[in-house]
Design a protein around this motif. Structure first.
Motif, PDB file in Angstrom:
ATOM      1  N   PHE A   1      14.053  11.842  -2.991  1.00 29.37           N
ATOM      2  CA  PHE A   1      13.500  11.179  -1.810  1.00 29.37           C
ATOM      3  C   PHE A   1      14.597  10.815  -0.808  1.00 29.37           C
TER       4      PHE A   1
ATOM      5  N   THR B   1       2.628   8.598   2.098  1.00 28.43           N
ATOM      6  CA  THR B   1       3.000   8.450   3.511  1.00 28.43           C
ATOM      7  C   THR B   1       2.753   9.787   4.217  1.00 28.43           C
TER       8      THR B   1
ATOM      9  N   ILE C   1      11.828   6.770  -6.500  1.00 28.39           N
ATOM     10  CA  ILE C   1      12.800   6.472  -5.438  1.00 28.39           C
ATOM     11  C   ILE C   1      13.978   5.762  -6.089  1.00 28.39           C
TER      12      ILE C   1
ATOM     13  N   GLY D   1      -3.136   3.416  -4.670  1.00 25.88           N
ATOM     14  CA  GLY D   1      -3.581   4.765  -4.311  1.00 25.88           C
ATOM     15  C   GLY D   1      -4.622   5.333  -5.266  1.00 25.88           C
TER      16      GLY D   1
ATOM     17  N   GLY E   1       8.827  -1.572   0.958  1.00 25.73           N
ATOM     18  CA  GLY E   1       8.194  -1.916   2.236  1.00 25.73           C
ATOM     19  C   GLY E   1       6.907  -2.709   2.045  1.00 25.73           C
ATOM     20  N   ASN E   2       6.134  -2.342   1.030  1.00 26.80           N
ATOM     21  CA  ASN E   2       4.861  -3.027   0.838  1.00 26.80           C
ATOM     22  C   ASN E   2       5.068  -4.460   0.342  1.00 26.80           C
TER      23      ASN E   2
ATOM     24  N   SER F   1       0.157   3.133  -9.182  1.00 25.60           N
ATOM     25  CA  SER F   1      -0.622   1.929  -8.885  1.00 25.60           C
ATOM     26  C   SER F   1      -0.778   1.054 -10.122  1.00 25.60           C
TER      27      SER F   1
HETATM   28  N1  F0G Z   1       2.145   2.922  -4.690  1.00 26.45           N
HETATM   29  C1  F0G Z   1       1.929   4.131  -4.128  1.00 26.45           C
HETATM   30  C2  F0G Z   1       0.687   4.844  -4.506  1.00 26.45           C
HETATM   31  C3  F0G Z   1       2.883   4.672  -3.232  1.00 26.45           C
HETATM   32  O1  F0G Z   1       2.656   5.864  -2.689  1.00 26.45           O
HETATM   33  C4  F0G Z   1       4.055   3.955  -2.941  1.00 26.45           C
HETATM   34  C5  F0G Z   1       5.070   4.491  -2.034  1.00 26.45           C
HETATM   35  C6  F0G Z   1       4.225   2.694  -3.543  1.00 26.45           C
HETATM   36  C7  F0G Z   1       3.250   2.216  -4.401  1.00 26.45           C
HETATM   37  C8  F0G Z   1       5.432   1.868  -3.313  1.00 26.45           C
HETATM   38  O2  F0G Z   1       5.428   1.228  -2.077  1.00 26.45           O
HETATM   39  O3  F0G Z   1       7.621   2.035  -1.247  1.00 26.45           O
HETATM   40  O4  F0G Z   1       6.409   0.171  -0.132  1.00 26.45           O
HETATM   41  O5  F0G Z   1       7.471  -0.150  -2.361  1.00 26.45           O
HETATM   42  N2  F0G Z   1       4.999   5.644  -1.533  1.00 26.45           N
HETATM   43  C9  F0G Z   1       5.928   6.174  -0.500  1.00 26.45           C
HETATM   44  C10 F0G Z   1       5.437   7.499   0.018  1.00 26.45           C
HETATM   45  C11 F0G Z   1       7.345   6.170  -0.917  1.00 26.45           C
HETATM   46  O6  F0G Z   1       6.245   8.308   0.496  1.00 26.45           O
HETATM   47  O7  F0G Z   1       4.233   7.734  -0.015  1.00 26.45           O
HETATM   48  P1  F0G Z   1       6.816   0.765  -1.413  1.00 26.45           P
END
Ligand code: F0G
Length: 290
Positions: free
Chosen positions: A112, A66, A205, A276, A168-169, A252
């Motif tokens: 976090f 993010t 988290i 990612g 969130g995703n 991922s």
């Molecule tokens: N995969 C990646 C690569 C992420 O960066 C994140 C979350 C998730 C999965 C999970 O997604 O939080 O919507 O369930 N990254 C956030 C960040 C917390 O700060 O970049 P989620």
């Protein structure tokens, strides 16, 4: 409209993973987004909206992706960005992205959750817009990935697996499938058993902010939350690189690890969201590639 060309990512067939796992596996390759993660879909919308409302800047708390995305889209929009991260817990490539975009980095002692509290305080102090997934524009932007899958596959898959951090995703995919097709795949969000200190730093988290909505959507879909240990995440990450040639980040790979938990039957189509790019976390290679 603020854009860096986000979305429209490949949905790749994964023949060798499919053979190994005994189900038809497809990989939604979100590392192909402009800053290397799915966050760009929602960030384009959230930063565009922030600009429209006259905000001077945006602020977020982040495990890194993010952060990289907010920094880039704020630069693109010509507004400020304050990025709050837990000190010592963010992959090197993601911090490099924040610096490259000239954003302000605030490191907080704590996890976090502590970073999120600090981000909220900063937002009200400065009048900056929060661009975490608690911002509904982020969720709305991320629904586009589900619509693309429906189009690319010619329908809704049987199963959707994705990593579960704050949730969130997962919420966005459920909404996106409903909007695009009026139906849900069985949804299996994959979380680390060691949420507080997993090697998959992106999903480190402890308290998922969207937990209630995730549980509701997952139950309605006929799926369940899957919990993976560190070895399962590492081994799924090696499989994605070695069997399919895709370099994703460790978090991922949790999506692929979920398939190993028997979430899909032979003949079913399963989409795993690779959220990612592996280049973000070069240190993971030393830890996991051995
Ligand atoms: N995969 C990646 C690569 C992420 O960066 C994140 C979350 C998730 C999965 C999970 O997604 O939080 O919507 O369930 N990254 C956030 C960040 C917390 O700060 O970049 P989620």
């Amino acid at each position: 409209m603020i854009t860096l060309g986000e979305g429209g990512t490949p949905l790749l067939a994964a023949p060798r993973l499919s053979a190994q796992l005994g189900v038809e596996v497809w990989l939604k390759w979100e590392g192909a987004n402009p800053t290397g993660s799915f966050k760009d879909r929602g960030m384009a919308v959230a930063v565009g909206r922030a600009l429209e409302t006259g905000a001077q800047g945006v602020v977020c708390a982040s495990t890194g992706n993010t952060a990289a995305s907010a920094a880039a889209y704020a630069a693109r929009a010509g507004i400020g960005a304050a990025i709050v991260v837990p000190a010592g817990a963010v992959a090197a490539g993601k911090l490099a992205q924040v610096a490259a975009a000239g954003a302000e980095l605030v490191e907080v002692d704590g996890d976090f959750g502590a970073a999120f509290e600090a981000a909220e305080a900063l937002a009200s102090e400065r009048g900056y817009v929060i661009v975490n997934s608690t911002n509904p524009d982020r969720i709305e932007g991320q629904t586009s990935a589900a619509a693309e899958i429906v189009e690319q596959l010619g329908g809704v898959p049987d199963v959707l697996c994705l990593p579960y951090g704050g949730g969130g995703n997962t919420k966005a995919y459920a909404l996106g499938f409903e909007q695009a097709a009026g139906a849900l795949p069985r949804i299996y969000p994959a979380q680390a058993e060691r949420r507080g200190d997993t090697a998959a730093s992106a999903i480190r988290i402890v308290q998922p902010v969207h937990r209630a909505e995730v549980e509701e959507a997952v139950q309605r879909s006929g799926g369940t939350v899957v919990t993976l240990n560190e070895n399962e995440i590492a081994s799924a990450w090696r499989d994605v690189g070695r069997l399919e040639g895709i370099f994703c980040e460790p978090a991922s790979a949790a999506a692929v690890g979920a398939i190993g938990h028997g979430v899909a039957q032979a003949g079913e189509r399963a989409v795993c969201v690779l959220t990612g790019h592996g280049l973000k976390d070069p240190d993971a290679i030393a830890r996991l590639a051995a």
